[in-house]
Design a protein around this motif. Structure first.
Motif, PDB file in Angstrom:
ATOM      1  N   ALA A 147      12.007  53.422  75.298  1.00  0.00           N
ATOM      2  CA  ALA A 147      10.880  52.725  75.910  1.00  0.00           C
ATOM      3  C   ALA A 147       9.565  53.322  75.438  1.00  0.00           C
ATOM      4  N   GLY A 148       9.540  54.627  75.314  1.00  0.00           N
ATOM      5  CA  GLY A 148       8.331  55.290  74.823  1.00  0.00           C
ATOM      6  C   GLY A 148       8.015  54.899  73.390  1.00  0.00           C
ATOM      7  N   TRP A 174      15.980  57.879  83.325  1.00  0.00           N
ATOM      8  CA  TRP A 174      15.289  58.774  82.409  1.00  0.00           C
ATOM      9  C   TRP A 174      15.920  58.768  81.022  1.00  0.00           C
ATOM     10  N   PRO A 203       6.708  56.508  86.024  1.00  0.00           N
ATOM     11  CA  PRO A 203       7.890  56.477  85.159  1.00  0.00           C
ATOM     12  C   PRO A 203       7.930  55.180  84.371  1.00  0.00           C
ATOM     13  N   ARG A 204       8.287  55.278  83.090  1.00  0.00           N
ATOM     14  CA  ARG A 204       8.336  54.078  82.255  1.00  0.00           C
ATOM     15  C   ARG A 204       9.623  53.301  82.459  1.00  0.00           C
ATOM     16  N   THR A 205      10.686  53.997  82.806  1.00  0.00           N
ATOM     17  CA  THR A 205      11.984  53.337  83.014  1.00  0.00           C
ATOM     18  C   THR A 205      12.643  53.907  84.265  1.00  0.00           C
ATOM     19  N   ALA A 233      14.118  56.521  78.595  1.00  0.00           N
ATOM     20  CA  ALA A 233      12.696  56.793  78.345  1.00  0.00           C
ATOM     21  C   ALA A 233      12.337  56.929  76.859  1.00  0.00           C
ATOM     22  N   ALA A 286       6.495  51.348  73.347  1.00  0.00           N
ATOM     23  CA  ALA A 286       5.106  51.347  73.805  1.00  0.00           C
ATOM     24  C   ALA A 286       4.183  51.977  72.772  1.00  0.00           C
TER      25      ALA A 286
END
Length: 240
Positions: A222-223, A216, A211-213, A219, A226
């Protein structure tokens, strides 16, 4: 469609003059007031809520009274789109290409979150107005400043606009999601685990993604961050 009148309305603050209505009382409506009313309706309830009748009702007018000022409904939506796309001011970081692209993406992301209905209109419905054009010019200026190869600029533009749009659309959808809908999603996930006990074995790469964060709901943003940095690292620099 009267293209000449429409373009004059779009670019009214950048050198053109708004065509004067040929009928109706004078002084009459103000174009900015009409667009503000339409944008407020769209912000609250989406594009489906925007009709000439609904916008006119906010202003205490009839739908026919709007036509001399905006043209057709499609014209109205295009004018609203460009108006809502006004670029906010921000300072370029001046540190790295990734930082510059992230600042641009964050600014556009904020506009999409403020006006989620913008993502309801397809690329083919671009307004061709000055505010939308500003975003492209600012992005190309960043790529030019960092000497990105000319051949890489078109795909970079496509990827950046598409990624910002998609992640902002998802973020807006998450914000609109009720607690009941989130619970329903969790229940389906739990039922899937119960009925497909080997789900992880069937899809090991999918379930193995970290999971990135923690939350959810965070996300999408954050996505985006990145993805922008990943793209920045891959863009080729032009030769001397």
């Amino acid at each position: 469609m009267n293209a000449d009148a429409h373009v004059r309305r779009l670019w009214r603050k950048r050198g053109t003059t708004v065509p004067a209505p040929r009928r109706g009382p004078r002084p009459g409506l103000d174009l900015d007031d009409i667009l503000a009313a339409g944008i407020a309706l769209a912000d609250a309830d989406g594009l489906a809520a925007v009709t000439t009748r609904a916008v006119a009702a906010v202003l205490g007018k009839t739908a026919m009274a709007l036509y001399p000022y905006v043209g057709t409904k499609d014209n109205l939506l295009a004018l609203m789109r460009d108006q809502a796309s006004t670029m906010p001011a921000w300072e370029d970081p001046g540190t790295t290409l990734a930082d510059a692209l992230t600042a641009w993406a964050d600014a556009l992301y904020g506009v999409y979150l403020a006006h989620p209905w913008l993502t309801e209109r397809s690329w083919s419905q671009a307004s061709q107005g000055p505010n939308e054009q500003d975003w492209l010019e600012r992005l190309l200026a960043i790529l030019d400043e960092w000497h990105i190869a000319l051949s890489a600029r078109p795909p970079a533009v496509t990827m950046l606009f598409a990624t910002v749009r998609a992640t902002a659309e998802t973020d807006a959808a998450y914000r609109r999601m009720s607690d009941g809908r989130a619970d329903e999603w969790l229940q389906i996930a739990q039922a899937t685990q119960a009925h497909i006990p080997d789900f992880a074995a069937r899809y090991p790469l999918t379930t193995g993604l970290p999971p990135r964060t923690p939350d959810w709901r965070d996300a999408p943003r954050a996505g985006l961050a990145a993805a922008v940095r990943l793209l920045a690292e891959a863009l080729p620099v032009s030769g001397p």
